[in-house]
Design an enzyme around this catalytic site. Structure first.
Site, PDB file in Angstrom:
ATOM      1  N   MET A 109      60.199  51.158  41.085  1.00 24.66           N
ATOM      2  CA  MET A 109      60.106  52.193  40.035  1.00 24.66           C
ATOM      3  C   MET A 109      61.469  52.530  39.447  1.00 24.66           C
ATOM      4  O   MET A 109      61.596  52.762  38.247  1.00 24.66           O
ATOM      5  CB  MET A 109      59.433  53.458  40.583  1.00 24.66           C
ATOM      6  CG  MET A 109      57.925  53.449  40.536  1.00 24.66           C
ATOM      7  SD  MET A 109      57.209  53.014  38.938  1.00 24.66           S
ATOM      8  CE  MET A 109      57.965  54.158  37.828  1.00 24.66           C
ATOM      9  N   GLU A 128      71.285  54.162  45.305  1.00 26.46           N
ATOM     10  CA  GLU A 128      70.444  53.560  46.342  1.00 26.46           C
ATOM     11  C   GLU A 128      70.934  54.032  47.716  1.00 26.46           C
ATOM     12  O   GLU A 128      71.904  53.495  48.258  1.00 26.46           O
ATOM     13  CB  GLU A 128      70.488  52.036  46.226  1.00 26.46           C
ATOM     14  CG  GLU A 128      69.632  51.326  47.256  1.00 26.46           C
ATOM     15  CD  GLU A 128      68.272  51.951  47.413  1.00 26.46           C
ATOM     16  OE1 GLU A 128      67.397  51.707  46.595  1.00 26.46           O
ATOM     17  OE2 GLU A 128      68.064  52.741  48.375  1.00 26.46           O
ATOM     18  N   ARG A 134      69.957  53.643  50.654  1.00 22.51           N
ATOM     19  CA  ARG A 134      69.950  52.682  51.785  1.00 22.51           C
ATOM     20  C   ARG A 134      71.178  51.774  51.760  1.00 22.51           C
ATOM     21  O   ARG A 134      71.473  51.110  52.733  1.00 22.51           O
ATOM     22  CB  ARG A 134      68.667  51.869  51.754  1.00 22.51           C
ATOM     23  CG  ARG A 134      67.471  52.747  52.105  1.00 22.51           C
ATOM     24  CD  ARG A 134      66.733  52.254  53.282  1.00 22.51           C
ATOM     25  NE  ARG A 134      65.746  51.274  52.913  1.00 22.51           N
ATOM     26  CZ  ARG A 134      64.645  51.094  53.613  1.00 22.51           C
ATOM     27  NH1 ARG A 134      64.427  51.824  54.683  1.00 22.51           N
ATOM     28  NH2 ARG A 134      63.774  50.198  53.235  1.00 22.51           N
ATOM     29  N   HIS A 150      46.319  50.243  45.794  1.00 19.55           N
ATOM     30  CA  HIS A 150      47.715  50.023  45.399  1.00 19.55           C
ATOM     31  C   HIS A 150      48.215  48.682  45.922  1.00 19.55           C
ATOM     32  O   HIS A 150      47.603  48.086  46.801  1.00 19.55           O
ATOM     33  CB  HIS A 150      48.620  51.144  45.938  1.00 19.55           C
ATOM     34  CG  HIS A 150      48.531  52.419  45.169  1.00 19.55           C
ATOM     35  ND1 HIS A 150      47.589  53.379  45.437  1.00 19.55           N
ATOM     36  CD2 HIS A 150      49.251  52.894  44.119  1.00 19.55           C
ATOM     37  CE1 HIS A 150      47.734  54.396  44.591  1.00 19.55           C
ATOM     38  NE2 HIS A 150      48.736  54.127  43.775  1.00 19.55           N
ATOM     39  N   LYS A 155      53.338  49.326  49.123  1.00 21.39           N
ATOM     40  CA  LYS A 155      53.332  50.797  49.175  1.00 21.39           C
ATOM     41  C   LYS A 155      53.421  51.283  50.624  1.00 21.39           C
ATOM     42  O   LYS A 155      52.681  50.813  51.486  1.00 21.39           O
ATOM     43  CB  LYS A 155      52.078  51.353  48.484  1.00 21.39           C
ATOM     44  CG  LYS A 155      52.080  52.874  48.391  1.00 21.39           C
ATOM     45  CD  LYS A 155      51.122  53.384  47.338  1.00 21.39           C
ATOM     46  CE  LYS A 155      51.062  54.907  47.313  1.00 21.39           C
ATOM     47  NZ  LYS A 155      52.381  55.533  47.013  1.00 21.39           N
ATOM     48  N   GLY A 157      49.827  59.730  47.089  1.00 18.38           N
ATOM     49  CA  GLY A 157      50.046  61.125  46.704  1.00 18.38           C
ATOM     50  C   GLY A 157      49.039  61.565  45.665  1.00 18.38           C
ATOM     51  O   GLY A 157      48.560  62.710  45.676  1.00 18.38           O
TER      52      GLY A 157
END
Ligand SMILES: NC(=O)C1=CN([C@@H]2O[C@H](COP(=O)(O)OP(=O)(O)OC[C@H]3O[C@@H](n4cnc5c(N)ncnc54)[C@H](OP(=O)(O)O)[C@@H]3O)[C@@H](O)[C@H]2O)C=CC1
Ligand SMILES: O=C(O)C1=N[C@H](C(=O)O)C[C@H](O)C1
Length: 239
Positions: free
Chosen positions: A11, A32, A34, A132, A136, A142
């Site tokens: 996204m 980011e 991570r 999805h 995911k 959500g």
């Protein structure tokens, strides 16, 4: 408007492209976490942070927004109740738009469901199916949780994930999550009565609809007073 994106995943990348294509908004940074990157490292002015990442990053996001008096658009899903409270608390100081789904279709669908569920609930069984892509992390989505809240606003129904055996007492809403391939997002709410079925279904054709909605939310947040807002506020002005 200068925007920062939190999360450089699927996204985050689609959103960066959307921002590039639009007038009046530019990207100052895509962070980011991570990779060890932090919002606080951004030197430039940031007018809004748009978060499509992971609940793990919420504290950093909220700290940054309070410190810089910067609005937040939160699209990440899968927050705990405690984290949702942190979002509510932060919204006392800065504008926060928080929605599990930024598409126009789902925002309208939620409204339709709040209208029709009280009429149908006594004589129809209610089930929700969401589908999805296979990357995911959270299930149910959500959006599915948000739609279930819309049809179960008084909390009268037990929310059952998956199902073993038949419907026990009828006072329940079944929630079913499917994961596979590259499905961008599908939400189907089924009202099954005696000899009739009403289905309200939304299908996302691509991730671009979420990015476009998040940019609308960012424009809204830029001029909003501190407070907690959702996509209904953004698209319908709270009406
Ligand atoms: N509200 C809405 O309309 C929409 C909301 N979403 C939500 O946005 C979020 C991001 O979706 P999407 O971009 O598809 O997901 P991705 O998995 O593709 O991207 C998530 C990004 O966050 C990063 N990340 C940072 N910290 C963590 C962590 N602790 N654990 C896992 N990932 C972390 C990932 O890093 P790394 O690359 O290292 O894994 C990745 O860059 C999800 O919560 C999703 O449900 C998605 C679409 C629409
Ligand atoms: O992870 C996704 O892809 C999506 N997540 C959101 C959710 O959990 O509802 C919104 C959309 O369905 C896509």
């Amino acid at each position: 408007m200068k925007a920062a994106i939190l999360g450089a995943g699927a996204m985050g990348k689609v959103l960066a492209q959307t921002i590039e294509e639009q007038e009046g908004i530019s990207l100052v940074a895509m962070i980011e976490p991570r990779n060890g990157e932090k919002l606080h490292d951004i030197k430039e002015t940031v007018d809004v942070v748009i978060d499509f990442s992971n609940p793990e990053n919420l504290e950093m996001l909220m700290d940054f927004c309070i410190a810089r008096k910067c609005p937040a658009v939160i699209a990440t899903t899968g927050f705990s109740l405690e984290q949702q409270q942190m979002i509510t608390d932060t919204a006392q100081q800065v504008p926060v738009v928080f929605a599990a789904n930024f598409s126009l279709g789902i925002t309208v669908m939620k409204r339709i469901l709040s209208e029709i569920a009280p009429i149908l609930e006594d004589s129809f069984d209610m089930e929700v199916i969401e589908k999805h892509h296979n990357k995911k992390l959270d299930a149910p989505s959500g959006t599915a949780k948000m739609l279930v809240s819309a049809i179960n606003s008084r909390g009268d129904y037990e929310e059952v994930h998956g199902r073993e055996g038949n419907r026990r007492r009828g006072k329940e809403i079944g929630i079913h999550a499917i994961r596979g391939g590259t499905i961008a997002g599908e939400h189907d709410v089924i009202f099954a009565g005696e000899d009739e079925i009403l289905e309200i279904k939304h299908t996302a054709g691509s991730k671009k609809i979420f990015a476009a909605g998040a940019v609308k939310a960012a424009r809204f947040a830029q001029t909003a007073e501190p407070g907690l807002y959702d996509m209904e506020d953004v698209l319908f002005g709270g009406k």
